[in-house]
Design an enzyme around this catalytic site. Structure first.
Site, PDB file in Angstrom:
ATOM      1  N   HIS A  98       0.835  -1.208   0.000  1.00  0.00           N
ATOM      2  CA  HIS A  98       0.000   0.000   0.000  1.00  0.00           C
ATOM      3  C   HIS A  98       0.865   1.252   0.000  1.00  0.00           C
ATOM      4  CE1 HIS A  98       1.088  -0.617   4.207  1.00  0.00           C
ATOM      5  NE2 HIS A  98       0.927   0.684   4.369  1.00  0.00           N
ATOM      6  N   ASP A 100       0.614   4.944   1.984  1.00  0.00           N
ATOM      7  CA  ASP A 100      -0.079   5.327   3.216  1.00  0.00           C
ATOM      8  C   ASP A 100      -1.240   6.300   2.972  1.00  0.00           C
ATOM      9  OD1 ASP A 100       1.387   3.742   4.972  1.00  0.00           O
ATOM     10  OD2 ASP A 100       2.899   5.291   5.342  1.00  0.00           O
ATOM     11  N   HIS A 254       4.639   0.083   0.073  1.00  0.00           N
ATOM     12  CA  HIS A 254       5.424  -0.707   1.026  1.00  0.00           C
ATOM     13  C   HIS A 254       4.554  -1.756   1.702  1.00  0.00           C
ATOM     14  CE1 HIS A 254       3.708   2.685   3.279  1.00  0.00           C
ATOM     15  NE2 HIS A 254       3.611   1.824   4.297  1.00  0.00           N
ATOM     16  N   ARG A 269       5.435   5.655  13.837  1.00  0.00           N
ATOM     17  CA  ARG A 269       5.398   6.355  12.551  1.00  0.00           C
ATOM     18  C   ARG A 269       4.903   7.789  12.707  1.00  0.00           C
ATOM     19  NH1 ARG A 269       1.163   4.431   8.113  1.00  0.00           N
ATOM     20  NH2 ARG A 269      -0.048   6.185   8.911  1.00  0.00           N
TER      21      ARG A 269
END
Ligand SMILES: O=C(O)CCC(=O)C(=O)O
Ligand SMILES: [Fe+2]
Length: 300
Positions: A98, A100, A254, A269
């Site tokens: 995907h 983000d 990723h 994150r």
């Protein structure tokens, strides 16, 4: 003279940067070099940033742009509104390719991921270069994709995927993850606002291609995703605690490699606010459902 050493990792994506101690007080010329490396290599890696705490991680992200709230629907880490706590101890398994937060109209420009705890073996992360993927497609396919748009949403079987072994956790997570439904129409090929490169914008939140029957849509999405994630377009990172990865979320996809069973794995994150993607024809993305204005830079 630069203080940084930039060493490519894979042939088409990824570079390790050494000689930087990350934080909010990096000199402007070092920040400029890091930004350039990010645009060039799409995913950049820093080893041994053990000194970096949550606050300094956010401060570093703030040198690349405006840190967003952690996520449009998933709560942030207690005590820091910018940090998304990726803790896999609950059996969470988000092992799909995907980009983000593509279900909103302004997906993040970049994500900054810091390893807090990682298994001794396993739990690597993979990134794919969506510019290289586009450039290696046959011209006929590029022409078709240039004209297509896709609907991205956070409402689908994400939670079932995330907690495939635990239906009750899946139900609870789905409630949170899709507590507000977002649907956005993006061009399948976006023009990168800084480099001018064309990049494929698809990934796991893309649910259908506009104007195509559902079977053709699903088949074409699968075909393009296969091309994007061809091993030649990817880099694989073997984490150590204290490592930091930064990726250009406008030019990559990723996924985690979920081969670590129940062993603890935790990362933090921070995302940096991005702009509205624009297609080859100059048309921007459009919101179909949901107002993501709350998912925007907040005062630190
Ligand atoms: O856990 C990972 O390696 C990647 C998680 C992820 O998708 C992200 O940080 O955006
Ligand atoms: Fe992600």
């Amino acid at each position: 003279m630069s203080s940084l050493t930039i060493t490519p990792v894979a042939g088409r994506i990824g570079a390790v940067i050494s000689g930087a101690r990350l934080g909010g007080d990096l000199p402007a010329d070092v920040v400029a070099e890091i930004r350039l490396a990010l645009l060039t290599h799409k995913a950049i890696f820093f080893r041994g940033q053990d000194h970096l705490d949550e606050e300094q991680q956010v401060a570093f992200a703030g040198l690349l742009g405006e840190p967003t709230t952690a996520h449009p629907t998933v709560p942030s880490l207690d005590g820091n509104t910018h940090i998304l706590d990726l803790d896999y101890s609950g059996g969470q398994k988000v092992d799909r390719w995907h980009t983000d937060v593509t279900f909103v109209d302004r997906p993040p420009l970049a994500s900054v991921l810091r390893a807090v705890q990682v298994p001794e073996a396993g739990g690597d992360t993979l990134w794919a270069n969506t510019v290289a993927a586009y450039e290696h497609l046959p011209a006929e396919l590029r022409d078709l994709l240039d004209r297509l748009r896709a609907v991205h949403t956070n409402q689908f079987d994400y939670a079932k995927v995330a907690f495939s072994d635990d239906p009750e956790r899946a139900r609870q997570y789905a409630e949170v993850f899709a507590s507000t439904v977002f649907e956005t129409e993006h061009p399948v090929v976006r023009v990168h606002p800084e480099t001018g490169e064309r990049a494929i914008l698809l990934g796991d939140f893309a649910k259908r291609l506009v104007g195509l029957p559902s079977e053709a849509s699903a088949a074409l999405i699968r075909l393009v995703q296969e091309q994007v994630t061809q091993v030649e377009n990817t880099v694989r990172w073997r984490w150590a605690p204290g490592d930091v990865a930064v990726w250009d979320n406008r030019a990559t996809q990723h996924r985690v490699v979920h081969d670590f069973g129940d062993r603890p794995r935790r990362l933090h994150r921070v995302t940096v606010a991005g702009d509205v993607p624009v297609g080859v024809d100059g048309r921007p993305s459009t919101v179909l459902t949901g107002d993501a204005t709350a998912y925007s830079p907040v005062a630190a």
